[in-house]
Design an enzyme around this catalytic site. Structure first.
Site, PDB file in Angstrom:
ATOM      1  N   LEU A 166       0.860  -1.190   0.000  1.00  0.00           N
ATOM      2  CA  LEU A 166       0.000   0.000   0.000  1.00  0.00           C
ATOM      3  C   LEU A 166       0.893   1.236   0.000  1.00  0.00           C
ATOM      4  CD1 LEU A 166      -2.057  -2.137   1.785  1.00  0.00           C
ATOM      5  CD2 LEU A 166      -3.374  -0.070   1.490  1.00  0.00           C
ATOM      6  N   GLU A 214       0.879   3.930  -2.744  1.00  0.00           N
ATOM      7  CA  GLU A 214       0.411   4.374  -4.053  1.00  0.00           C
ATOM      8  C   GLU A 214       1.330   5.370  -4.724  1.00  0.00           C
ATOM      9  OE1 GLU A 214      -1.484   4.049  -1.392  1.00  0.00           O
ATOM     10  OE2 GLU A 214      -3.054   2.640  -1.961  1.00  0.00           O
ATOM     11  N   HIS A 263     -14.846   6.668  -1.029  1.00  0.00           N
ATOM     12  CA  HIS A 263     -14.838   5.435  -1.822  1.00  0.00           C
ATOM     13  C   HIS A 263     -15.785   5.480  -3.027  1.00  0.00           C
ATOM     14  CE1 HIS A 263     -12.352   3.547   1.205  1.00  0.00           C
ATOM     15  NE2 HIS A 263     -12.336   2.419   0.532  1.00  0.00           N
TER      16      HIS A 263
END
Ligand code: TPP
Ligand code: MG
Lengths: 332, 350
Positions: free
Chosen positions: B84, B86, B155
């Site tokens: 994780l 990015e 999200h």
């Protein structure tokens, strides 16, 4: 290996041990209730349960005052309750109601209870880490004596923002504790596929921050280690990093078991269920005579009643008015 | 209401007269997600410089099924999970692209791209220009926009307006399984960075998709339905909603022309202006925020270059200018639906 409560709880007063047990049990019972409710599709928000991980919020937050700050993530039901968040507001939030802690705008991933010191929860991995660091900066500048704690997973430690935050916090000796809840998976991705070593707690020591590791399923151990680092932070000694190893029982989100997907084995899951933080501590307390089966039944019944009442409240309370869509964009 | 992909016979593509969307008897109908899976599979076997990276591309969900088990077929060197990280991983993809590889970096939500903004905006999209065309960055950034079930503020963001603003980045937003395949091929073969934003609600749609590889050019929109009364410009899921609305409107005798842009950057200005010239009315339907978004840009282009054609002010149907709320009743007011499009059209043609 059985959990070593004997030595880790040596210095704990009986009331404290019982208190830790109760916090864990309450978190567990709430989540069991959510698991029952979730298939009914009335809770229309992704839920990320922390079943199996309850000892961490319970043990850490028992060392925090109401005024201390917590920044949580999407797996935040435990952090919320342990920090003193209001149960009814939590359930109302899950049901998308106006009485929810975020007035139905946040859902399960965005819990908040400012009065209880929970400043917010991010569903972006690592999102809360620098924010907690900022809350600690504020505590330091205002000399309030407060500390800030942030909870995040083993996946989040690969986010650059953690390094940046730790460097700054260590430089400024900020009263912030970085709590990594290492449950060995990020969604379905095992730690070994993402990290070369299983040494999260050692990673940042080169920045000058102390790093510790402890059994995240042993609430007494969590409590004692947290007590030490939180006291140090409060006394001006600066931040600490703590890795608690633990395990999530159900899927990354939702309330189903998921070992059949094949990314983790049934045996591994069963081993960890054996290491249940709640059940084992309960057994320990029973063995010590600190609590009786009658006590347990009474405590359970009390929590179940409280949870039932909160579920009823959440279901019965109204949805936000359509007009609220545009509200709260700016704080008033 | 069920959406059919049996587009109007007249809806031939402007630049590809040989192609027809109409479902042919015996044609292969597969899902959008299967079309993507097949394309990734074919591309990986086509050229060994192509590789796929991203959180969960090799997990049991296989990125909504689009990469399922491809790591078993092509090996973990070519289809792999990432930490994780990015921003870091975005730069890693860039470095690989500069040196002969063709990375496809996948995210299950565009919201996570925001963590990689520095690499995307300051580096990836500028590398060719900033160095006078010395070296190109042929890579693909892929993400699927979420919607519903309380996905909430972090999200379910429609961030294409933000990325459309960035020069140097191509931006693809397909709406049909056929387009998803052809545009993915063009994106991977393009010598520049291309971002593909899928919409999760499209992944279960199905339509005719030829098995062999084919390309749909980047920068060419398509008239999904022709009509004389008004032009609806849209892309991605908004194109589906626009088609649904247009079909309803036909029953009332209103013939809307529906343009599916397919790519927002490059933008097919010609197809928009040609249509507005014919209809005199423009409605832009966009899943993004209204303010300074894709719909604003499209409206501005028509105001600048097609003003004399306009019989009515331009209108936009977009989501509200607030973050996505979690609770489903507020979600309902946040998102527009077919009815909002129909109402807007009726007011405009009145
Ligand atoms: C920046 C970012 N990338 C990816 C995601 C998608 N995502 C949500 S949770 C998660 C796994 C995180 O794992 P970990 O940090 O170990 O926490 P856990 O869920 O195990 O508690 C991922 C990849 C995200 N929310 N944010
Ligand atoms: Mg984890």
């Amino acid at each position: 290996m059985p959990i070593d409560f004997e030595s880790s709880s040596r210095d704990l007063a009986p009331e404290l041990s019982i208190g830790l047990y109760k916090t864990m049990l309450r978190i567990r019972l709430l989540q069991s209730r959510i698991r029952e409710e979730y298939p009914k599709d009335e809770i229309k928000t992704p839920v990320h349960l922390c079943v199996g991980q309850e000892a961490i919020p319970a043990g850490v937050c028992a060392n925090l005052n109401k005024e201390d700050y917590v920044l949580s993530n999407y797996r935040g039901h435990g952090h919320y309750l342990a920090k003193g968040g209001d149960l009814k507001s939590l359930l109302a939030e899950l049901y998308g109601k106006k009485a929810g802690c975020s007035r139905g705008k946040g859902g399960s991933m965005h819990l908040v209870d400012v009065d209880a010191g929970l400043l917010g929860s991010s569903s972006i991995v690592g999102g809360g880490i620098p924010v907690a660091t900022g809350a600690a900066l504020s505590a330091s500048l205002q000399e309030t004596g407060r500390v800030a704690v942030t909870f995040f997973g083993d996946g989040a430690v690969d986010e650059g923002v953690l390094y940046e935050s730790i460097n700054f916090a260590t430089l400024k000796k900020l009263p912030v504790i970085y709590i990594c809840e290492n449950n060995f998976y990020a969604v379905c991705s095992p730690q070994r596929d993402r990290q070369p070593l299983n040494n999260i707690y050692e990673r940042f020591q080169g920045c000058g921050i102390p790093g510790y590791k402890a059994d995240g399923n042993n609430v007494a151990e969590v409590y004692c280690l947290s007590k030490k680092v939180i006291e140090e932070a409060r006394n001006g000694a600066g931040p600490s990093f703590v890795e608690f190893q633990t395990y999530r029982w159900y899927g990354h989100s939702g309330g189903e078991t998921d070992a059949e997907l094949g990314y983790r084995s049934k045996e591994e899951l069963e081993d960890w269920i054996e290491k249940c933080p709640v059940k084992n501590f309960e057994q320990f307390l029973l063995g010590k005579g600190l609590i009786s089966n009658e006590d347990i039944a009474r405590i359970r019944a009390g929590f179940m009643g409280e949870i039932e009442e909160a579920v009823d409240f959440a279901k019965a309370s109204p949805f936000p008015d359509e007009k609220e869509l545009l509200d709260h964009l700016y704080y008033e | 209401m069920k959406i059919s992909f049996d587009w109007d016979k007249k809806s031939v593509e402007k630049e590809e007269p040989g192609f027809e969307h109409k479902s042919k008897p015996g044609a292969r109908k597969i899902s959008y997600a299967s079309a993507l899976y097949e394309t990734f599979d074919q591309l990986l076997s086509l050229n060994d410089k192509i590789f796929i990276m991203g959180q969960g591309v090799d997990d049991p969900f296989g990125m909504f099924g689009t990469t399922l088990n491809l790591h078993k077929k092509y090996g973990a060197r070519r289809v792999f999970d990432t930490p994780l990280s990015e921003e870091g991983m975005m730069g890693v993809a860039l470095g690989a692209a500069l040196t002969g590889m063709r990375p496809i970096y996948m995210h299950n939500r565009p919201d996570f791209l925001l963590v990689a903004m520095n690499q995307i905006v300051n580096h990836v999209s500028k590398w060719s220009y900033m160095f006078g065309g010395a070296v190109g960055a042929p890579l693909v950034i892929w993400a699927a926009i979420g919607r519903g079930w309380g996905s909430a503020a972090q999200h379910s963001q429609n961030l294409h307006g933000l990325f459309m603003h960035v020069p140097g980045l191509k931006l693809v937003m397909p709406s049909t399984p056929y387009d998803a395949k052809g545009l993915l091929v063009s994106s991977v073969l393009d010598p520049n960075p291309v971002m593909i934003l899928e919409h999760r609600w499209l992944l279960k749609h199905s339509g005719d998709v030829p098995e062999k590889l084919y390309q749909i050019p980047l920068g060419k929109g398509v008239v999904r339905k022709s009509g004389k009364d008004l032009t609806i410009v849209s892309a991605s899921y908004a194109a589906i909603e626009s088609m649904r609305a247009a079909e309803e409107l036909s029953k009332d005798g209103i013939e809307a022309e529906v343009i599916d842009l397919r790519t927002l950057q490059p933008l097919d200005e010609e197809i928009i202006l040609d249509s507005v010239k014919k209809t005199g009315r423009l409605l832009v339907v966009d899943t993004g925020w209204r303010r300074a978004g894709a719909a604003s840009e499209i409206s501005a282009i028509v105001a600048e270059k097609g003003f004399p054609y306009l019989k009515k002010p331009i209108r936009r149907v977009t989501s509200a200018d607030v973050p996505t709320p979690a609770c489903h009743t507020l979600e309902k007011s946040f998102y527009f639906g077919v009815n909002e499009i129909i109402d807007a059209v009726k007011e405009m043609v009145r």
